[in-house]
Design an enzyme around this catalytic site. Structure first.
Site, PDB file in Angstrom:
ATOM      1  N   ASP A  88       0.838  -1.202   0.000  1.00 32.24           N
ATOM      2  CA  ASP A  88       0.000   0.000   0.000  1.00 32.24           C
ATOM      3  C   ASP A  88       0.871   1.250   0.000  1.00 32.24           C
ATOM      4  OD1 ASP A  88       0.911  -0.113   2.608  1.00 32.24           O
ATOM      5  OD2 ASP A  88      -1.048   0.187   3.534  1.00 32.24           O
ATOM      6  N   SER A  89       2.208   1.068   0.069  1.00 31.45           N
ATOM      7  CA  SER A  89       3.130   2.183  -0.153  1.00 31.45           C
ATOM      8  C   SER A  89       3.047   2.665  -1.599  1.00 31.45           C
ATOM      9  CB  SER A  89       4.568   1.786   0.211  1.00 31.45           C
ATOM     10  OG  SER A  89       4.949   0.623  -0.498  1.00 31.45           O
ATOM     11  N   ASP A 127      -1.256  -6.278  -0.596  1.00 30.09           N
ATOM     12  CA  ASP A 127      -1.402  -5.594   0.692  1.00 30.09           C
ATOM     13  C   ASP A 127      -2.843  -5.137   0.867  1.00 30.09           C
ATOM     14  OD1 ASP A 127      -0.072  -4.866   2.972  1.00 30.09           O
ATOM     15  OD2 ASP A 127       0.966  -3.147   2.103  1.00 30.09           O
ATOM     16  N   LYS A 156      -1.298  -9.422   2.867  1.00 34.13           N
ATOM     17  CA  LYS A 156      -0.632  -8.940   4.079  1.00 34.13           C
ATOM     18  C   LYS A 156      -1.542  -7.920   4.744  1.00 34.13           C
ATOM     19  CE  LYS A 156       2.903  -5.864   3.952  1.00 34.13           C
ATOM     20  NZ  LYS A 156       2.316  -4.775   4.767  1.00 34.13           N
ATOM     21  N   GLU A 158      -1.796  -5.279   8.495  1.00 31.75           N
ATOM     22  CA  GLU A 158      -1.074  -4.705   9.630  1.00 31.75           C
ATOM     23  C   GLU A 158      -1.843  -4.914  10.933  1.00 31.75           C
ATOM     24  OE1 GLU A 158      -0.184  -0.573   8.889  1.00 31.75           O
ATOM     25  OE2 GLU A 158       0.781  -1.012   6.956  1.00 31.75           O
ATOM     26  N   GLU A 225       8.590  -4.113  11.004  1.00 34.80           N
ATOM     27  CA  GLU A 225       9.051  -2.830  10.456  1.00 34.80           C
ATOM     28  C   GLU A 225       9.408  -1.872  11.595  1.00 34.80           C
ATOM     29  OE1 GLU A 225       6.480  -0.977   7.558  1.00 34.80           O
ATOM     30  OE2 GLU A 225       7.709   0.841   7.513  1.00 34.80           O
TER      31      GLU A 225
HETATM   32  O1  KIV Z   1       3.555  -1.231   1.656  1.00 32.42           O
HETATM   33  C1  KIV Z   1       4.739  -1.491   1.891  1.00 32.42           C
HETATM   34  O2  KIV Z   1       5.668  -1.063   1.193  1.00 32.42           O
HETATM   35  C2  KIV Z   1       5.036  -2.325   3.045  1.00 32.42           C
HETATM   36  C3  KIV Z   1       6.467  -2.637   3.333  1.00 32.42           C
HETATM   37  C4  KIV Z   1       7.090  -1.485   4.001  1.00 32.42           C
HETATM   38  C5  KIV Z   1       6.616  -3.868   4.133  1.00 32.42           C
HETATM   39  O3  KIV Z   1       4.137  -2.727   3.731  1.00 32.42           O
END
Ligand code: KIV
Length: 331
Positions: A88-89, A127, A156, A158, A225
């Site tokens: 999600d980055s 994500d 993934k 959080e 992280e």
């Molecule tokens: O979205 C992302 O880039 C991440 C990484 C920092 C693990 O979740």
């Protein structure tokens, strides 16, 4: 990537017409199906394989990198990574947002599908964005399924104990889940900024407990992280699933970096934990500047980049009347 309608290597006398004689272009090939389709020479990476990658058992470290589109996935896969995270980055690195709270499940579906179209041998990890799994277990399963249908092979999310129920629900729907603990960017408002987590003994112990909890809930691996090295080492030693670190020191079972950080594609300074392996933003800016100079100076396009007309076409436009002779226009 080659133009969809023209060959990318024009030659002298090539008019660039790729149509069939009847003037109808053939339909484009159907898109490849998402899923673990291996590139020649590399078998697809699977969830059970990653689940077993504990360094203490002699396994190689897990290599993970983010990618957000087809070219990025191709580059990452060509570099031989084990896992491509469609993170999600995306928000910060591609869409220009300040934080990850602005990407939606629709954004993530679109970019997961783009990555899957590269057909990487690496495991495609989608994500789950903020607010796509916070409302109910049902919402979480629906969101995870949307990523899987776009081509993700695992998802993934959080959070620790408060997310255990949704992790269980997604795993129960046969979708593998990677956890994410420590500095969780979706909690930026609650954390009051991006801060290293687990710096004191109490919060470090809470992180170890949270890691046990997400393992018990069914995660096949967990990202750590922004945590001190000793805390990451402790979590790595107490879990039977692998840990993947980012700003978590060298003792994790694997490492993950953001594509744009690794390649030097971003703007501004990078965090302490990043090692840029290239400075592609500088290379790319210099290339665009060279192109701009060539266009302005008349050096581009040259002979090699030009589709040349046939002799008869040339003759029709030659002579004193030039174009007027061919067109019938009165000069
Ligand atoms: O979205 C992302 O880039 C991440 C990484 C920092 C693990 O979740």
């Amino acid at each position: 990537m080659a133009s969809p309608t023209l060959g990318d290597h024009p030659t002298a006398g090539d008019t660039g017409d790729q149509s069939r004689p009847d003037g109808v272009r053939p339909p484009p090939p159907p898109p490849p199906p998402p899923g673990p389709v291996a590139r020649p020479g590399r078998p697809p990476v699977t969830v059970p394989q990653v689940r077993a990658q504990k360094r203490r058992d002699g396994a190689d470290p897990i290599v993970m990198v983010t990618a957000y589109d087809e070219p990025g996935a191709r580059i990452a896969d060509g570099g031989g990574v084990d896992v491509i995270l469609v993170g999600d980055s995306l928000a910060n690195n591609v869409l220009g947002y300040e934080d990850t709270l602005h990407v939606t499940i629709d954004d993530m579906v679109r970019h997961t599908a783009a990555v899957a179209r590269a057909r990487p041998a690496a495991l495609v990890l989608g994500d789950l964005p903020w607010m796509s799994y916070h409302l109910s277990a049902e919402q979480a399963v629906t969101s995870a399924a949307a990523l899987v249908r776009a081509g993700a092979e695992a998802v993934k999310l959080e959070g620790g104990p408060s997310r255990a129920r949704v992790i269980e629900a997604i795993v129960d729907a046969e979708i593998p889940v990677m956890g994410h603990l420590g500095l969780t960017p979706q909690s930026v408002l609650a954390m009051g900024g991006y801060r290293v987590q687990g710096r004191d003994v109490g919060s470090a112990r809470a992180l170890v407990d949270a890691a046990r909890r997400v393992e018990d809930a069914g995660c096949f691996a967990v990202v750590l992280e922004g945590v001190p090295d000793v805390v990451a080492a402790e979590i790595t030693s107490v879990l039977s699933i692998p840990t993947v670190g980012i700003g978590a020191g060298p003792d994790c079972d694997g490492q993950v970096l953001v594509f744009h950080d690794l390649l030097g594609l971003g703007a501004g300074p990078v965090p302490k934990f990043v090692r840029p392996y290239a400075r592609l933003a500088e290379v790319a800016t210099a290339a665009v500047a060279a192109y701009a100079a060539d266009v302005r100076g008349g050096a581009f396009p040259g002979e090699a980049e030009t589709y040349h007309g046939s002799d008869s076409l040339r003759a029709a436009f030659a002579g004193p009347e030039g174009g007027a002779a061919g067109s019938g226009a009165v000069g």
